[in-house]
Design an enzyme around this catalytic site. Structure first.
Site, mmCIF file in Angstrom:
data_model
loop_
_atom_site.group_PDB
_atom_site.id
_atom_site.type_symbol
_atom_site.label_atom_id
_atom_site.label_comp_id
_atom_site.label_asym_id
_atom_site.label_seq_id
_atom_site.Cartn_x
_atom_site.Cartn_y
_atom_site.Cartn_z
ATOM 1 N N SER A 1 37.371 41.325 43.350
ATOM 2 C CA SER A 1 37.108 39.947 42.943
ATOM 3 C C SER A 1 37.542 38.912 43.984
ATOM 4 O O SER A 1 37.052 37.789 43.962
ATOM 5 C CB SER A 1 37.822 39.661 41.621
ATOM 6 N N LYS B 1 43.914 32.594 46.391
ATOM 7 C CA LYS B 1 42.891 32.923 45.388
ATOM 8 C C LYS B 1 43.110 32.056 44.156
ATOM 9 O O LYS B 1 44.262 31.819 43.757
ATOM 10 C CB LYS B 1 43.009 34.414 45.038
ATOM 11 N N SER C 1 40.900 44.557 43.905
ATOM 12 C CA SER C 1 40.381 43.240 44.298
ATOM 13 C C SER C 1 40.982 42.641 45.559
ATOM 14 O O SER C 1 40.514 41.599 46.017
ATOM 15 C CB SER C 1 40.561 42.245 43.159
HETATM 16 N N1 GLN Z 1 36.567 45.491 40.229
HETATM 17 C C1 GLN Z 1 37.614 45.786 39.307
HETATM 18 C C2 GLN Z 1 37.333 45.120 37.993
HETATM 19 O O1 GLN Z 1 36.304 44.587 37.860
HETATM 20 C C3 GLN Z 1 38.939 45.369 39.849
HETATM 21 C C4 GLN Z 1 39.131 43.912 39.813
HETATM 22 C C5 GLN Z 1 40.503 43.490 40.255
HETATM 23 O O2 GLN Z 1 41.208 44.231 40.929
HETATM 24 N N2 GLN Z 1 40.885 42.298 39.832
HETATM 25 O O3 GLN Z 1 38.114 45.114 37.098
#
Ligand code: GLN
Length: 468
Positions: free
Chosen positions: A137, A62, A161
């Site tokens: 994400s 990532k 994410s």
């Molecule tokens: N969807 C969550 C957020 O927007 C988690 C994102 C993540 O785990 N990086 O913060």
């Protein structure tokens, strides 16, 4: 030389092929590069494709994971052109473990989002249905693995994410216990929550990759020594006590097809020999999201202060230093980081700190205790990973609160620092459903054991139907 079926082969199988000399590292690498050529035009999982030399099993990382000499953008225009001069600890451990970088995968900007639509470089698409999101994400990593463009990948998880995109793409995703995997060299979002972890096709691959990256790192003082990883073998759940948190099972917004697949998996747990009973996490489920959306933006507002146009990536012109800062941040950040910087700065400001950030930290303690009580009676708890299957691109993009609700079930355990494994447990309307297994701190081996036994019994076909 044999044909390398990138859609089906696990990393474990690739390793066996390499060991037996049936294909070379180069041939394997080229097979994945060819798959990227063929499918990434449609799916847009990669922000950079890498062509470095080396031996070993390929891996995708990532793009929040810092890689020496390879651009690392975190999905943000403000980091465009930033080439780290050192490797993150996880990237270095992958190299030392004989893994070879295939490329850097797409992410919501600074890992803020649940669909990869917040990437400054355009969304990724779900290989099961390209009209839908791969989750986020880490949608790029999950979709790349599901589409056979990488045998495995690393993601990062702050509030879901890794787990949520793995669920939406039919992969196995582990968010490890906070402090087991180094954050050194990883672009920071919310430091008390961020954790890097593996995205794979099988639970055994997941355990293998976890063993490569986990462990104490002198460069990250929050890391701890980790028990040796046990590669799971058992095909039963004998002796395990599994809890079903009723507030998660009955949460509003769970799609019927998701609830049904999860209920079947829970029944299977019993058939495989586990003792299954209901349990309760009322405050964690009710206050998890609001607590997270104070703590995460507060920490993000502080972490993102470093992007000033001087030290990293993008710089806008200005007549004086203040103007350079302001224009760089205005032009460099997208809407979601801006929204979170504003929320977080407000929550931390004098006069509001106690009412918002301080209160959220108290709630965090309540959530930690509530989970600890449940784990006095149970070895694991299970729920759906995501309340819904993959949603359509654009469906939630203009509604931040609907997007935030995607993480209702993944967030509470993240706040408590606990490990969570998502495995596919079936299809609903032809799209994968994820089952979330949560355990107490450092219970990764139990999660792998249970996940592997369930995976065997469920016999889910991880290759998207339209690619077969
Ligand atoms: N969807 C969550 C957020 O927007 C988690 C994102 C993540 O785990 N990086 O913060």
């Amino acid at each position: 030389m044999r044909v390398i079926d990138t859609l089906r082969l696990t990393a474990e199988e690739l390793n066996a092929i390499l060991t037996r000399g049936e294909a070379s590292s180069r041939e394997i690498f080229d097979a994945y590069r060819a798959a990227i050529e063929e499918r990434d035009g449609e799916l847009h999982c990669f922000l950079h494709v890498h062509d470095g030399e080396g031996e070993g099993i390929p891996i995708a990382l990532k793009d929040v994971i810092g890689t020496m000499g390879v651009e690392t953008t975190a999905g943000s225009r403000i980091l465009a052109g930033y080439v780290p001069v050192y490797d993150s600890t996880v990237a270095a451990r992958c190299k030392a473990g004989g893994l070879r970088l295939l490329g850097k995968t797409n992410t919501d900007e600074f890992a803020m989002g649940s669909s990869t639509e917040n990437s400054a470089f355009g969304p990724s698409r779900n290989p099961w249905d390209p009209a839908r999101v791969p989750g986020g994400s880490g949608g790029g990593s999950a979709a790349a693995v599901a589409a056979g463009m990488a045998p495995w990948a690393l993601g990062s998880d702050t509030g879901g994410s890794i787990k949520q995109p793995s669920a939406l793409c039919g992969n196995v995703g582990l968010r490890p216990t906070y402090g087991t995997v180094s954050r050194y060299g990883v672009v920071a979002f919310a430091s008390s929550l961020d954790q890097v972890g593996p995205v794979t096709k099988t639970v055994r691959d997941n355990a293998l990759l976890y063993s490569v990256i986990a462990g104490r790192d002198p460069a990250d003082s929050t890391t701890v020594d980790v028990p040796a990883t046990e590669l799971p073998e058992a095909e039963d759940l004998n002796g395990l006590r599994i809890g079903v948190p009723v507030e998660m099972r009955d949460a509003p917004g769970i799609e019927p097809g998701v609830a049904a697949a999860v209920a079947r998996a829970v029944a299977l747990c019993e058939e495989l020999g586990a003792e299954v009973d209901e349990c309760s996490l009322p405050r964690s489920v009710e206050y998890g999201l609001p607590c997270y959306y104070l703590i995460a933006p507060a920490e993000a507002s502080s972490n993102l202060a470093r992007y000033d146009g001087v030290r990293y990536g993008y710089r806008a012109d200005g007549d004086n230093l203040t103007q350079v800062y302001e224009r760089t941040r205005d032009e460099g950040f997208g809407d979601e980081p801006k929204r979170r910087i504003m929320l977080g700065t407000y929550a931390l400001s004098a006069g509001y700190y106690e009412a918002f950030y301080g209160k959220a930290q108290q709630v965090r303690t309540v959530i930690i205790r509530e989970h600890a009580e449940v784990f006095e009676r149970f070895d694991l708890i299970v729920s759906a990973t995501s309340p819904t299957v993959a949603f359509e691109i654009g469906e939630r993009a203009d509604d931040p609160l609907a997007m935030y609700a995607s993480d209702l079930l993944t967030i509470p355990s993240c706040i408590a620092g606990l490990p969570g494994l998502s495995i596919p447990c079936g299809l609903s309307d032809g799209l994968p459903v994820g089952l979330q297994l949560i355990g107490p701190q450092l219970s990764e081996n139990t999660l792998f054991r249970a996940g592997h036994a369930l995976e065997r019994a469920l016999d889910f076909d991880f290759v998207p139907e339209r690619l077969q």
